[in-house]
Design a protein around this motif. Structure first.
Motif, mmCIF file in Angstrom:
data_model
loop_
_atom_site.group_PDB
_atom_site.id
_atom_site.type_symbol
_atom_site.label_atom_id
_atom_site.label_comp_id
_atom_site.label_asym_id
_atom_site.label_seq_id
_atom_site.Cartn_x
_atom_site.Cartn_y
_atom_site.Cartn_z
ATOM 1 N N LYS A 1 22.740 4.080 48.379
ATOM 2 C CA LYS A 1 21.948 4.899 47.218
ATOM 3 C C LYS A 1 21.388 6.181 47.927
ATOM 4 N N GLN A 2 21.201 6.313 49.069
ATOM 5 C CA GLN A 2 20.738 7.593 49.722
ATOM 6 C C GLN A 2 21.608 8.443 49.561
ATOM 7 N N HIS A 3 23.128 8.101 49.402
ATOM 8 C CA HIS A 3 24.015 9.212 49.319
ATOM 9 C C HIS A 3 24.144 9.765 47.991
ATOM 10 N N VAL A 4 24.035 8.710 46.996
ATOM 11 C CA VAL A 4 23.939 9.228 45.863
ATOM 12 C C VAL A 4 22.776 10.195 45.374
ATOM 13 N N GLU A 5 21.885 9.915 45.959
ATOM 14 C CA GLU A 5 20.496 10.640 45.685
ATOM 15 C C GLU A 5 20.836 12.085 46.260
ATOM 16 N N ILE A 6 21.641 12.019 47.475
ATOM 17 C CA ILE A 6 21.504 13.510 47.992
ATOM 18 C C ILE A 6 22.562 14.404 47.084
ATOM 19 N N ALA A 7 23.690 13.684 46.574
ATOM 20 C CA ALA A 7 24.522 14.301 45.635
ATOM 21 C C ALA A 7 23.591 14.768 44.401
ATOM 22 N N ARG A 8 22.860 13.980 44.077
ATOM 23 C CA ARG A 8 22.008 14.303 42.890
ATOM 24 C C ARG A 8 21.286 15.585 43.169
ATOM 25 N N ASP A 9 20.813 15.567 44.514
ATOM 26 C CA ASP A 9 19.706 16.820 44.690
ATOM 27 C C ASP A 9 20.755 18.109 45.113
ATOM 28 N N ILE A 10 21.862 17.725 45.426
ATOM 29 C CA ILE A 10 22.770 19.226 45.689
ATOM 30 C C ILE A 10 23.371 19.453 44.365
ATOM 31 N N ALA A 11 23.649 18.581 43.402
ATOM 32 C CA ALA A 11 24.019 18.996 41.920
ATOM 33 C C ALA A 11 22.909 19.769 41.375
ATOM 34 N N ASN A 12 21.854 19.181 41.597
ATOM 35 C CA ASN A 12 20.379 19.864 40.982
ATOM 36 C C ASN A 12 20.308 21.467 41.356
ATOM 37 N N ARG A 13 20.435 21.473 42.783
ATOM 38 C CA ARG A 13 20.248 22.900 43.376
ATOM 39 C C ARG A 13 21.295 23.736 42.791
ATOM 40 N N PHE A 14 22.525 23.189 42.757
ATOM 41 C CA PHE A 14 23.647 24.002 42.426
ATOM 42 C C PHE A 14 23.236 24.678 40.749
#
Ligand code: AQP
Length: 336
Positions: free
Chosen positions: A153-166
């Protein structure tokens, strides 16, 4: 007009033979999702090499894993099924996203900490940036949902954070993915040590059941499964982790609720219970093993599936990658 189907991306790394944990925690759910969603199911071989692999074995397992996806009921017509290293856009997007990921956030990933402990002689950069490649896997396809076990789950959360930042820097580019965690059977534990996850890369002894295991081996492993000093079949993860794990497996294999299982084995010993769980798993896995063996006899068919899968995946991926390259300021690529 019907609303477009939501998109799902998921993958398993061929770091070992697929286990009952991979099946109950991931593939079984993928099969249930394939009607309702637009799905990409990948064999993520690039993730596997973060831990040293034997090359010949990795190649064999990659093909076996694809065959097992099909044998478990994933339909190569309805889903895009392919091998990660066949679509270079995964690595290309991963590089770009790495430049939008912070050292601090990667350092907090529990899987990195676990794997570093287990592979102390090979704490390589790939192990550290694994979540960036996983973010690229997901974001390339604008996936809405990512079916994962609790531990991912933590890996999907970081993917979300990276997407959001971009997206915040360059305007809307990526869909923000959500983890999709199944209600039951989210985590299957080792039969020998019910406090540790059943893992592909730790297949020594009787703790792990693989999808291609023979019935006798499965029965033996269940007979030896660790339980507790009581004799009562009751779901209590904290105080009875072994029995609760067996109940989770039995429930996933038969569709019975925990209450039904408690009633079925009321007043009976653990011997009967373990044998019943073993038999249910033998029957669950029998068709998977037989179909996989058939598929592996037809390498041309498998090649056709992964070639077509890579073609379809690459087409979708190129749309996202072109957009990303343009936004970050790369000169449009000439045709070479
Ligand atoms: N024991 C498990 N119970 C429930 N779900 C599980 N999954 C794996 N093991 C269990 C789920 O399968 C998906 C893909 O896993 P992966 O191979 O990409 O990563 P993993 O979780 O690291 O798998 P392993 O078996 O533990 O591999 P190794 O030993 O190489 O690290 C994920 O959704 C995962 O939750």
């Amino acid at each position: 007009m019907d609303a477009p189907k939501k998109r799902i991306f998921s993958g398993i790394k061929p770091s070992g033979n697929l286990t009952l944990g991979s099946y109950i925690g991931a593939i079984k759910n993928w099969v249930a999702l394939q009607d309702e969603y637009d799905c990409l199911y990948c064999v993520v071989d690039m993730h596997a090499i973060t831990v040293r692999q034997d090359p010949a074995l990795l190649r064999r397992r990659t093909l076996e894993q694809l065959a097992q996806y099909i044998a478990c009921g994933l339909d190569p017509e309805r889903n895009i099924m392919y091998i990660q290293s066949h679509v270079p856009a995964h690595a290309e997007l991963s590089w770009v996203l790495g430049c939008y990921t912070m050292f601090g956030e990667l350092s907090r990933m529990t899987q990195f900490k676990d794997k570093s402990r287990k592979n102390a002689d090979n704490i390589n950069a790939g192990l550290f940036t694994y979540p960036v490649l996983m973010a690229a896997d997901i974001l390339l396809y604008q996936a809405d949902l990512v079916p994962v076990g609790e531990d991912q789950k933590q890996h999907v959360e970081i993917a979300r954070d990276i997407a959001n930042r971009f997206n915040n820097v360059y305007s809307q580019t990526f869909t923000l993915p959500e983890p999709f965690i199944p209600k039951t059977g989210a985590r299957v534990m080792s039969l020998a040590d019910p406090m540790s996850k059943m893992s592909k890369s730790e297949q020594d002894g009787d703790g792990c059941i693989c999808l291609l295991d023979k019935p006798d081996d499965i029965m033996r492993a269940f007979k030896r499964a660790v339980t507790d000093s009581e004799t009562c079949v009751r779901f209590d993860k904290e105080n009875k982790p072994g029995v609760s794990n067996l109940m989770t497996i039995y429930s996933a294999a038969t569709g019975k609720s925990f209450e039904d299982i408690e009633n079925e084995f009321a007043g009976r010993g653990y011997g009967d219970f373990k044998a019943a769980v073993g038999e249910s798993v033998v029957e669950l896995l029998r068709p998977v093993r037989e179909k996989t063996e058939d598929l592996l006899k037809n390498k041309d068919y498998l090649e056709q599936i992964y070639t077509e899968g890579a073609r379809r995946a690459a087409f979708l991926a190129s749309k996202t990658l072109d957009k990303v390259y343009r936004k970050v300021g790369f000169v449009k690529q000439p045709r070479i």
